[in-house]
Design a protein around this motif. Sequence first.
Motif, PDB file in Angstrom:
ATOM      1  N   GLY A  97       0.899  -1.292   0.044  1.00 27.30           N
ATOM      2  CA  GLY A  97       0.022   0.114  -0.061  1.00 27.30           C
ATOM      3  C   GLY A  97       0.890   1.269   0.059  1.00 27.30           C
ATOM      4  N   LEU A  98       0.360   2.346   0.369  1.00 26.82           N
ATOM      5  CA  LEU A  98       0.916   3.686   0.189  1.00 26.82           C
ATOM      6  C   LEU A  98       1.237   4.086   1.873  1.00 26.82           C
ATOM      7  CD1 LEU A  98       1.808   6.359  -0.948  1.00 26.82           C
ATOM      8  CD2 LEU A  98      -0.539   7.141  -0.827  1.00 26.82           C
ATOM      9  N   VAL A  99       2.328   4.454   2.044  1.00 25.93           N
ATOM     10  CA  VAL A  99       2.676   4.827   3.434  1.00 25.93           C
ATOM     11  C   VAL A  99       3.588   6.122   3.632  1.00 25.93           C
ATOM     12  CG1 VAL A  99       4.432   3.189   3.417  1.00 25.93           C
ATOM     13  CG2 VAL A  99       3.508   3.998   5.653  1.00 25.93           C
ATOM     14  N   GLN A 100       3.368   6.843   4.340  1.00 20.65           N
ATOM     15  CA  GLN A 100       4.340   7.954   4.448  1.00 20.65           C
ATOM     16  C   GLN A 100       5.868   7.623   4.961  1.00 20.65           C
ATOM     17  OE1 GLN A 100       2.627  10.907   6.990  1.00 20.65           O
ATOM     18  NE2 GLN A 100       1.439  11.665   5.266  1.00 20.65           N
ATOM     19  N   PRO A 101       6.802   8.347   4.766  1.00 24.18           N
ATOM     20  CA  PRO A 101       8.203   7.957   5.186  1.00 24.18           C
ATOM     21  C   PRO A 101       8.125   7.777   6.758  1.00 24.18           C
ATOM     22  CG  PRO A 101       8.250   9.631   3.313  1.00 24.18           C
ATOM     23  CD  PRO A 101       6.895   9.439   3.899  1.00 24.18           C
ATOM     24  N   GLY A 102       8.953   6.998   7.020  1.00 20.16           N
ATOM     25  CA  GLY A 102       9.097   6.679   8.640  1.00 20.16           C
ATOM     26  C   GLY A 102       7.737   5.816   9.056  1.00 20.16           C
ATOM     27  N   GLY A 103       6.884   5.279   8.184  1.00 20.26           N
ATOM     28  CA  GLY A 103       5.911   4.556   8.737  1.00 20.26           C
ATOM     29  C   GLY A 103       6.208   3.034   8.379  1.00 20.26           C
ATOM     30  N   SER A 104       5.171   2.241   8.878  1.00 22.41           N
ATOM     31  CA  SER A 104       5.499   0.767   8.863  1.00 22.41           C
ATOM     32  C   SER A 104       4.314  -0.056   7.857  1.00 22.41           C
ATOM     33  CB  SER A 104       5.463   0.128  10.429  1.00 22.41           C
ATOM     34  OG  SER A 104       6.262   0.826  10.986  1.00 22.41           O
ATOM     35  N   LEU A 105       4.635  -1.169   7.440  1.00 22.51           N
ATOM     36  CA  LEU A 105       3.884  -2.032   6.880  1.00 22.51           C
ATOM     37  C   LEU A 105       4.347  -3.409   7.073  1.00 22.51           C
ATOM     38  CD1 LEU A 105       3.461  -0.548   3.158  1.00 22.51           C
ATOM     39  CD2 LEU A 105       1.514  -0.957   4.729  1.00 22.51           C
TER      40      LEU A 105
END
Length: 122
Positions: A10-18
């Motif tokens: 998916g789409l995630v912002q920098p610093g995020g997690s998946l």
Amino acid sequence: QVQLVESGGGLVQPGGSLRLSCAVTGNMFNIGPMAWYRQALGKERELVASITEGITRYSDSVLGRFTISRDFATDGDKSAVNLEMRNLKPEDTALYFCNAVGIKRLRGREFWGQGTQVTVSS
């Protein structure tokens, strides 16, 4: 036969997690090493992480941020390999593929999923 189906991109912002998951169906006794690869637009496919009999390895670019793990179901024909991704960076943007290497009766064969897109962007 062995089938691999990825999910969790998916789409995630920098610093995020998946968390990516790869559902594996088939005879688990004939599957050995498993891995996650990725391919960014215009680049070659690269190995991200692998797991072989519990031993994990990572590319330098994801070491300390990604964790690969393997779950075994009790029925013998299903399992999963997961990729926890933290502190994501724009350069992690790619199509992520699950890979399995056959052993025993499936020796010499490799299996791939269709891929799941990961996009890291603000």
